[in-house]
Motif scaffolding. Sequence first.
Motif: not given
Ligand SMILES: [Zn+2]
Length: 362
Positions: A124, A126, A128-129, A192, A211
């Motif tokens: 996805h 985000h 942080d990933h 998410h 997530d």
């Molecule tokens: Zn996420």
Amino acid sequence: MLFLRPTTAFFALALATLSNAHPHHTEQKRDLAGVFYGPDSTETKFLAPSADAIGPAIDPKMGYRMEHLGNGTYFVTEGAYQSIFLVSDAGVIVVDCPPTIGYKLQAAIKSVTDQPVTHFVYSHAHADHIGGAYIFNKTVTHYIAQVETLLNLEGLPTLDPARPIPNIVFKEEHKVCVGNQTLELSYKGVNHEPGNIFIYAPAPKTLMLVDVVFPGWAPFAELAQSDYIPGWIEAHDQILAYDFVTYIGGHLNRYGTAQDVQTQKEYVSDLFNFCSDAINGGFNLTEALGPTAMDSPGNSWATFKHYLKAAADLCTENTNKKWLGKLAGLDAFGWENSYKMIESLRIDYGVLGASAVQNPSM
Ligand SMILES: [Zn+2]
């Protein structure tokens, strides 16, 4: 922003009780195990996670742990985040590179193959990933994502150079075929966040969905900061419909099994029911709102804040009775999960309790 306008009757109920309003509750709330919970808590001592929740040790010299899941599929974690990669005879497929793993992922891949990373899949959007995706941009020819992830990345006020814009996008299903490896990508709707996909490696029966499920642990705060809770809850059954032996959730140190998914599904179901009960007359509105209504006349947000807090407190108390000690970190984020569930019940599911249409004849 969605915010349900509370009915006049809702606040009238609180205001009508000023004469017998209870004194302020200034003590911290404690759950059955004597552990503090709630956003105002300054307590620093939380419950110790079980060895099962923590999982295998990480070599501090390496800074990461790598595990072969079978058929050239590898799992990599630094203890807080996770990614996987698949080695083929024509290049390597990587799924996610959290910035906290960063160059350690490159080292892990080099330790098992000389093949270059040619395909990079975004679980996805985000950061942080996938904020380490750029590390591989010298060799990657295909950055692959669901179309909503493309829109999320393109929609930023300034493009993020750490997350290259995907050049291969799909809507519902997509197969990544590189040499002798295949990865099946599937989008089943918003959970998410829009664009969050199911990533399945059929040969080792490994399923990754980031997530959503946190094996051995309570979900991260506010049900993993998820955009759409009905879709996030439904994702548990969508995971269980796959034929998998290994579930990769994207967080913490260990991966999971179908049993972990089932366990979190039961926790979420309890949270749903306890929060519904709290909204539907589970606590005394007069006691919960009277003091705030008296001290803060005209401030509707203040009264509503304490309405939501009282509902989340009660839901947390009941959930803790059943789950505390069974899911690691529940004492850290259980209250935030209750709060998020209360809000979703109200605005997504229409469980409104005292904020519902009131019968004028009553
Ligand atoms: Zn996420």
